[in-house]
Design a protein around this motif. Structure first.
Motif, short mmCIF file in Angstrom:
data_model
loop_
_atom_site.label_atom_id
_atom_site.label_comp_id
_atom_site.label_asym_id
_atom_site.label_seq_id
_atom_site.Cartn_x
_atom_site.Cartn_y
_atom_site.Cartn_z
N GLU A 38 -79.00 -37.74 35.88
CA GLU A 38 -77.76 -37.10 36.31
C GLU A 38 -78.01 -36.31 37.59
OE1 GLU A 38 -74.47 -33.87 34.69
OE2 GLU A 38 -75.63 -35.02 33.25
N GLU A 39 -79.10 -35.58 37.65
CA GLU A 39 -79.42 -34.84 38.87
C GLU A 39 -79.62 -35.78 40.04
OE1 GLU A 39 -79.32 -31.59 39.45
OE2 GLU A 39 -78.49 -31.47 37.42
N ALA A 40 -80.22 -36.94 39.78
CA ALA A 40 -80.43 -37.92 40.84
C ALA A 40 -79.10 -38.45 41.36
CB ALA A 40 -81.31 -39.06 40.34
N ILE A 41 -78.11 -38.59 40.48
CA ILE A 41 -76.79 -39.04 40.91
C ILE A 41 -76.20 -38.06 41.92
CG2 ILE A 41 -74.39 -39.28 40.14
CD1 ILE A 41 -75.50 -40.51 37.53
N TYR A 42 -76.23 -36.78 41.59
CA TYR A 42 -75.70 -35.77 42.51
C TYR A 42 -76.45 -35.80 43.84
CZ TYR A 42 -73.73 -33.88 38.16
OH TYR A 42 -73.05 -33.73 36.97
N ARG A 43 -77.76 -35.92 43.77
CA ARG A 43 -78.59 -35.91 44.98
C ARG A 43 -78.26 -37.13 45.86
NH1 ARG A 43 -82.82 -34.94 42.52
NH2 ARG A 43 -83.61 -37.04 42.16
N ASP A 44 -78.17 -38.30 45.25
CA ASP A 44 -77.90 -39.51 46.02
C ASP A 44 -76.51 -39.48 46.64
OD1 ASP A 44 -80.38 -40.56 45.45
OD2 ASP A 44 -79.68 -41.82 43.80
N LEU A 45 -75.51 -39.02 45.90
CA LEU A 45 -74.14 -39.00 46.42
C LEU A 45 -74.00 -37.98 47.55
CD1 LEU A 45 -71.97 -39.38 43.18
CD2 LEU A 45 -72.76 -41.14 44.77
N ARG A 46 -74.69 -36.85 47.43
CA ARG A 46 -74.64 -35.87 48.53
C ARG A 46 -75.30 -36.44 49.78
NH1 ARG A 46 -76.15 -32.08 44.20
NH2 ARG A 46 -74.28 -30.93 43.56
N TRP A 47 -76.38 -37.18 49.61
CA TRP A 47 -77.05 -37.80 50.75
C TRP A 47 -76.12 -38.81 51.44
CZ3 TRP A 47 -78.78 -43.01 51.40
CH2 TRP A 47 -79.54 -43.22 52.55
N LEU A 48 -75.28 -39.48 50.66
CA LEU A 48 -74.32 -40.42 51.21
C LEU A 48 -73.18 -39.72 51.94
CD1 LEU A 48 -74.04 -42.99 48.27
CD2 LEU A 48 -75.08 -43.41 50.52
N GLY A 49 -73.09 -38.38 51.79
CA GLY A 49 -72.05 -37.63 52.47
C GLY A 49 -70.81 -37.40 51.64
N LEU A 50 -70.90 -37.58 50.34
CA LEU A 50 -69.74 -37.44 49.46
C LEU A 50 -69.67 -36.03 48.89
CD1 LEU A 50 -70.04 -40.51 49.71
CD2 LEU A 50 -69.38 -40.71 47.30
N ASP A 51 -68.44 -35.57 48.66
CA ASP A 51 -68.21 -34.38 47.84
C ASP A 51 -67.06 -34.71 46.90
OD1 ASP A 51 -65.68 -33.74 49.19
OD2 ASP A 51 -66.95 -33.15 50.85
N TRP A 52 -66.90 -33.88 45.88
CA TRP A 52 -65.96 -34.20 44.82
C TRP A 52 -65.42 -32.94 44.20
CZ3 TRP A 52 -71.02 -35.75 45.23
CH2 TRP A 52 -71.96 -34.99 44.53
N GLU A 53 -64.32 -33.11 43.47
CA GLU A 53 -63.69 -31.96 42.83
C GLU A 53 -64.56 -31.45 41.69
OE1 GLU A 53 -59.69 -32.71 41.59
OE2 GLU A 53 -59.07 -33.47 43.55
N GLN A 54 -64.46 -30.15 41.45
CA GLN A 54 -65.15 -29.51 40.33
C GLN A 54 -64.13 -29.02 39.31
OE1 GLN A 54 -68.36 -29.49 39.91
NE2 GLN A 54 -69.06 -30.15 41.94
N PRO A 55 -64.47 -28.96 38.04
CA PRO A 55 -65.76 -29.36 37.48
C PRO A 55 -65.85 -30.87 37.28
CG PRO A 55 -64.35 -28.58 35.73
CD PRO A 55 -63.58 -28.38 37.01
#
Length: 312
Positions: free
Chosen positions: A60-77
């Motif tokens: 799960e942490e790797a998912i967040y890391r990879d998506l941020r590297w791609l330049g994505l952000d998303w709504e929380q929570p």
């Protein structure tokens, strides 16, 4: 596809943390994110971690890391499915109470034996669109008192959709209309437009089992409705599963989103990518020094585009 998404379109990317994301996930995430951004919509990230045995926090942490590297952000929570099993269980109870789901007790080994015996006798055993044998149907008629006793005694069991009863119930609700969905993408054989749904091809699908209190099909259908997802944009490998999702939407009085199934990023051997192949993971390309724009060239190799796509 000559009209843009509605102003408040809601799109989502919903990976499972049971392995590292690969290039196919990157394409789907970027496509959903780009469509939402280009059309004034919302982009959601959902973690589909219902498989308790296989999902792990480090993935799960790797998912967040990879998506941020791609330049994505998303709504929380971020919605994590493992935190909402009671929500899915309410829908399951509704299906059970209506006689549309039943407890199944056969082990995988027992099912394999039945399939092998049938095929050894020269008879074909029904298989689902993924090629897996469909579950035997004799337990549909199992005496409910016997089933309750076995459950009370602690016998392992799963809950399955009685496909015949479910299709009949959906037919009543549709009042003569066919079960279909509209697809602005295309299926594995180029299917597009209005698609006839054939959920019967999947047999009596699992809705809940001991190691996963809700199935993928039940939870994803409920979550898309709860989160107001208007456009489901995902790979062609889930094209045929849409038939089951449409059936559940009708049975549970859920809204129908628009669908767009996109092509798949393939490996050098021409096969669909797998999380088990770490060399095709997003992290592996990052470690090789590639940048997110470099990935677009890899997508183009498979005829996949990210820009200029609008959904109806």
């Amino acid at each position: 596809m000559d009209s843009p998404l509605p102003k408040q379109a809601v799109l989502r990317f919903a990976p499972s943390p049971n392995g590292l994301l690969h290039l196919g996930h990157a394409y789907s995430a970027l496509l959903n994110y780009g469509l939402a951004a280009a059309n004034g919509g919302r982009f959601l990230l959902r973690i589909e971690d219902i498989d308790i045995a296989r999902c792990r926090p480090e993935y799960e942490e790797a998912i967040y890391r990879d998506l941020r590297w791609l330049g994505l952000d998303w709504e929380q929570p971020v919605r994590r499915q493992s935190e909402h099993f009671s929500f899915y269980q309410q829908a399951l109870k509704d299906l059970i109470d209506r006689g549309l789901a039943y407890p199944s007790f056969l082990s995988r080994g027992e099912v394999r034996e039945q399939v092998a015996a049938c095929e050894a006798a020269g008879r074909a055993w029904p298989r689902d669109p993924d090629g897996a044998p469909c579950y035997p149907t004799e337990e549909r008629k199992l005496d409910r008192a016997v089933a309750r006793r076995w459950i009370a005694e602690g016998r392992q069991h799963a809950w399955r959709l009685d496909m015949a009863a479910a299709i009949a119930a959906a037919g009543d609700r549709l009042a003569g209309r066919a079960l279909t969905w509209d697809d602005t993408g295309c299926g594995p054989q180029g299917q597009t437009g209005s698609i006839a749904a054939h959920p019967e091809r999947w047999g009596d699908m699992i809705l809940s089992r001991p190691d996963a209190p809700s199935s993928y099909h039940l939870s994803v259908t409920l979550d898309d409705a709860l989160q107001g997802v208007t456009h489901v944009v995902r790979g062609q490998d889930l094209f045929h599963a849409t038939a089951v999702h449409r059936l559940l939407q009708v049975l549970l009085d859920l809204p129908e989103p628009s669908y767009h199934h996109h092509g798949l990023v393939l490996g050098e051997d021409g096969r669909k990518l797998s999380k088990s192949n770490r060399d095709t993971g997003i992290a592996a390309y990052r470690e090789k020094g590639l940048s997110p724009p470099d990935l677009r060239l890899l997508f183009a190799r498979d005829g996949l585009v990210l820009d200029g796509l609008l959904l109806g």
